[in-house]
Design an enzyme around this catalytic site. Structure first.
Site, PDB file in Angstrom:
ATOM      1  N   ARG A 279       0.850  -1.193   0.000  1.00 22.94           N
ATOM      2  CA  ARG A 279       0.000   0.000   0.000  1.00 22.94           C
ATOM      3  C   ARG A 279       0.884   1.240   0.000  1.00 22.94           C
ATOM      4  O   ARG A 279       2.091   1.136   0.185  1.00 22.94           O
ATOM      5  CB  ARG A 279      -0.922   0.006   1.218  1.00 22.94           C
TER       6      ARG A 279
ATOM      7  N   TRP B  49       3.001  -6.538  13.196  1.00 22.31           N
ATOM      8  CA  TRP B  49       4.203  -6.048  12.497  1.00 22.31           C
ATOM      9  C   TRP B  49       5.435  -5.980  13.381  1.00 22.31           C
ATOM     10  O   TRP B  49       6.427  -5.379  13.012  1.00 22.31           O
ATOM     11  CB  TRP B  49       3.915  -4.702  11.842  1.00 22.31           C
TER      12      TRP B  49
ATOM     13  N   GLU C 128      -2.516   7.909   7.369  1.00 24.21           N
ATOM     14  CA  GLU C 128      -1.138   7.955   7.872  1.00 24.21           C
ATOM     15  C   GLU C 128      -0.180   8.438   6.787  1.00 24.21           C
ATOM     16  O   GLU C 128       0.735   7.710   6.376  1.00 24.21           O
ATOM     17  CB  GLU C 128      -0.709   6.590   8.416  1.00 24.21           C
TER      18      GLU C 128
ATOM     19  N   GLU D 204      -2.781  -8.215   7.345  1.00 24.10           N
ATOM     20  CA  GLU D 204      -3.082  -7.876   8.743  1.00 24.10           C
ATOM     21  C   GLU D 204      -4.051  -8.844   9.395  1.00 24.10           C
ATOM     22  O   GLU D 204      -4.731  -8.510  10.366  1.00 24.10           O
ATOM     23  CB  GLU D 204      -3.589  -6.439   8.810  1.00 24.10           C
TER      24      GLU D 204
ATOM     25  N   GLU E 266      -6.545   5.472  15.845  1.00 19.97           N
ATOM     26  CA  GLU E 266      -6.230   4.030  15.836  1.00 19.97           C
ATOM     27  C   GLU E 266      -5.395   3.674  17.049  1.00 19.97           C
ATOM     28  O   GLU E 266      -4.488   4.416  17.419  1.00 19.97           O
ATOM     29  CB  GLU E 266      -5.347   3.661  14.640  1.00 19.97           C
TER      30      GLU E 266
HETATM   31  C1  GAL Z   1      -1.586   1.677  10.829  1.00 22.06           C
HETATM   32  C2  GAL Z   1      -2.495   1.785   9.632  1.00 22.06           C
HETATM   33  C3  GAL Z   1      -3.628   0.792   9.662  1.00 22.06           C
HETATM   34  C4  GAL Z   1      -3.124  -0.550  10.067  1.00 22.06           C
HETATM   35  C5  GAL Z   1      -2.457  -0.449  11.412  1.00 22.06           C
HETATM   36  C6  GAL Z   1      -1.966  -1.770  11.934  1.00 22.06           C
HETATM   37  O1  GAL Z   1      -0.291   2.060  10.472  1.00 22.06           O
HETATM   38  O2  GAL Z   1      -3.021   3.091   9.506  1.00 22.06           O
HETATM   39  O3  GAL Z   1      -4.211   0.747   8.373  1.00 22.06           O
HETATM   40  O4  GAL Z   1      -2.222  -0.994   9.110  1.00 22.06           O
HETATM   41  O5  GAL Z   1      -1.354   0.409  11.310  1.00 22.06           O
HETATM   42  O6  GAL Z   1      -1.285  -1.621  13.161  1.00 22.06           O
END
Ligand code: GAL
Length: 681
Positions: free
Chosen positions: A123, A327, A162, A367, A319
């Site tokens: 992405r 990750w 982001e 994810e 978020e």
């Molecule tokens: C953020 C992102 C989300 C998702 C999340 C996972 O960086 O905006 O779309 O990927 O991390 O932790």
């Protein structure tokens, strides 16, 4: 603003403009069949969700081809959410370009410093400066805004996602062109640029703007000012892109607030959010905990810094995670109580919205092992029960909505310019970690139970009795004046090693370090004394220094030596100094003391300012205090930083969250958060 956002939903669950905290998640219904959507809305209501972010990664779905549009499914999602009383923070959907676009226009793909293309398949594979990307993305923004301008579920716009997470540094030819334009605007003449970049060094003098490139992979260290300017430019380019989307949204829906999710967390360093904050109608942030010894302090630090970026006004937690992410090398599940505590620490520091990534855990895609509000196990799960309990807690905390942070007496200055410049290559040490030094001061203040505000250089610094400026490396002449005035007018400035060293062009202030602050601090340093990774030095106050020492000479007879080096090359020399400045003072800490050392030193630095903890004695250390205030009262958030039960005695106030024992003691269980309301002052 955030607390009344939801009143735009008109037919919401309670549908009135009474301020409340927003609660929700990223919602990605395109990953699920239609029948799941109805269950989603039902469960959202059960959990107390009142807002979701929709469409963040929907570009390929709403625009399957250059001239094909498919809004039907999104119309239906918007209608369903609205019928459920749930507001929508609608994304412009531009975060991840679809395959048809990257195939037709590979020239939108970012290029790394060593010339590699970042290919599609993940992405955010777009160049912030690509005119072709911008044309297509802005067309989509216009289509989304036009389509949903009057939809009653729409409460806010979410620009992209982001910005800069994966694509902040792009070294492509588009970037080179835009970099030159930015440099022309900054310097006007090539002579000015040559001077600022110090191009007399290594035969780098530019004779034509076209000769200038981004700092691509080079034979040795690229020019440091070029590197610093490229960081400034890259942050600026994304900010310009944010503005381009925002202008279209404002044109079509002038009454709908626009935001984008910042990433004030961990090592996210590329975007100068202090510089971005005024571009959005309200600040939004994402935060993820990275396990480690200071992980929850880091959470509090990030939330606090977000508040500083937002000027103390409420902000939106866009978020965070209910449990594990996907990750990190090992992705730890949250322990019982952590889901609620982590969320409430953000609220303590000004969040008026608590949102997660994401609503329903994906069954496929990169994810799929990232936690969500509805996990793979479904609603019959501890995570969903904790999510529902948090929804109820946020309802009881509704009076907090709209309140601002009550300024602390201690400020910690956080500065992107110094962060960027102090960690560049070819410095006295490559081990310096700007954020860690700031975090250590914050942790030490937490250990003492002393409240502190993270602030940027845009804040009114004069309101703080003590201002701590760790590694304030870049000090232009006007900042030196501001800090000198601050101390002369009664403020107590504390700064550290490698501060006051360079101006805005990364040119060293000459005549002895720390040039820009030398007179204010009443010291002079002829040489830096960085330490090898495994080496430490002892100070005569019992603390231990690491990373750095300085060859300090005290130049002003008024300057007091608070601690000296007992061992190492600087043995006998001053390690910590303080120069009185009339009613104020200016202190210097020449080594890295770490949390323990700073906790031991700080009381001596706070004492002349008359700053002590606002907490009862037993709670200092185990409990974090954060305070919000507004017409509805003064709200004291008490966070148990430990895994033990902590009694808090003698704090007055109506208990909004938590419980008092028969004798009035407020008892915080492991990882608990309590909230007290006191009358507005
Ligand atoms: C953020 C992102 C989300 C998702 C999340 C996972 O960086 O905006 O779309 O990927 O991390 O932790």
């Amino acid at each position: 603003m955030i607390s009344t956002l939801l009143s735009r939903t008109r037919r919401g669950a309670d549908g009135d403009p009474v301020p409340r905290l927003a609660y929700g998640a990223d919602y990605n219904p395109e990953q699920w069949p239609r029948d799941v959507w109805e269950e989603d809305v039902r469960l959202m209501r059960e959990a107390g969700v009142n807002i979701v972010s929709v469409g963040i990664f929907s570009w390929a779905r709403v625009q399957p081809g250059a001239d094909q549009w498919d809004f039907g499914w999104l119309d239906e999602v918007m209608d369903l959410l609205h019928e459920g009383g749930i507001g929508v923070d609608l994304a412009t959907a531009t975060a991840s370009p679809p395959p048809w676009l990257s195939t037709a226009h590979p020239e939108i793909l970012p290029v790394t410093a060593d010339g590699e293309t970042l290919w599609p398949g993940a992405r955010q594979h777009w160049r912030p400066t690509s005119p072709v990307f911008r044309e297509h993305a802005l067309r989509l923004v216009r289509a989304m805004a036009t389509r949903y301008a009057d939809h009653p579920a729409l409460v806010a716009w979410h620009v992209s996602n982001e910005l800069g997470c994966h694509n902040v540094y792009d070294y492509s030819d588009d970037a080179a062109r835009a970099f030159r334009d930015w440099l022309r605007a900054r310097y006007t003449t090539l002579d000015a640029l040559n001077h600022a970049w110090g191009t007399a060094f290594w035969s780098q003098r530019y004779g034509d703007w076209e000769q200038i490139l981004p700092p691509r992979l080079a034979a040795s260290h690229p020019n440091p000012t070029q590197q610093l300017d490229f960081k400034r430019f890259s942050s600026h380019a994304l900010k310009e892109y944010l503005r381009a989307e925002r202008e279209i949204l404002r044109e079509i829906t002038p009454d709908v607030p626009v935001t984008t999710n910042f990433m004030v967390m961990g090592g996210t360093k590329g975007m100068d959010y202090a510089d971005w904050a005024e571009e959005v109608d309200f600040v939004a942030n994402d935060h993820y905990v990275v396990p480690g010894p200071q992980d929850r302090d880091e959470l509090s630090f990030s939330a606090n810094l977000t508040s500083g970026i937002a000027g103390g006004r409420p902000w939106f937690l866009m978020e965070h995670s209910t449990s594990a992410v996907n990750w990190q090398p090992v992705n730890l599940a949250k322990r019982p109580g952590e889901l609620a505590r982590d969320a409430l620490v953000h609220v303590a520091h000004g969040a008026d919205a608590v949102c997660f990534f994401q609503w329903r855990q994906s069954a496929a895609g990169a994810e799929k092992y990232h936690s969500a509000m509805v996990p793979h196990a479904g609603a019959d799960s501890d995570v969903f029960r904790a999510v529902t309990a948090l929804g109820a807690t946020l309802k009881t905390l509704a009076p907090v909505a709209g309140t601002e942070r009550e300024p602390a007496r201690v400020g910690i200055l956080y500065d992107w310019q110094s962060w960027w410049a102090s960690e560049q290559d070819s410095h006295p040490t490559s081990l310096l970690d700007y954020r860690q030094e700031a975090l250590d001061w914050y942790s030490a203040l937490l250990a003492l139970g002393v409240r502190a505000d993270l602030v940027t250089t845009r804040a009114d610094l004069g309101r703080y009795r003590v201002l701590i400026a760790p590694v304030l490396h870049v000090v232009p002449a006007d900042l030196a004046k501001t800090l000198t005035r601050y101390a002369e007018q009664g403020g107590h400035l504390v700064t550290t090693y490698f501060s006051g060293i360079v101006d805005e062009n990364d040119h060293v202030w000459l005549g002895g370090y720390p040039g820009a602050l030398r007179e204010l601090l009443g010291i002079r340093i002829e040489e830096f004394g960085p330490l090898p990774a495994a080496e430490t030095v002892e100070l005569d106050d019992g603390t231990t220094g690491a990373l750095w020492t300085d060859q300090v000479t005290v130049t002003d007879p008024e300057t007091q030596v608070l601690a000296r080096y007992r061992t190492g090359a600087q043995a006998g020399r001053a390690a910590v100094t303080r120069r009185p400045t009339g009613p104020g003072s200016a202190a210097y800490v020449s080594t890295r003391l770490g949390v323990e050392g700073l906790t031991s030193l700080l009381p001596r630095l706070l004492e002349p300012a008359g700053v002590t903890s606002e907490l009862p004695a037993d709670a200092r250390g185990p409990v974090e205090l954060a305070v919000r205030r507004g017409p509805a009262g003064r709200f004291l958030f008490l966070v148990n930083r430990t895994d033990a039960t902590v009694p808090v005695l003698g704090l007055a106030g109506e208990v909004l969250l938590g419980a008092r024992d028969a004798d009035g003691t407020l008892t915080l269980g492991p990882r608990d958060v309590a909230v007290l309301r006191q009358p507005a002052v």
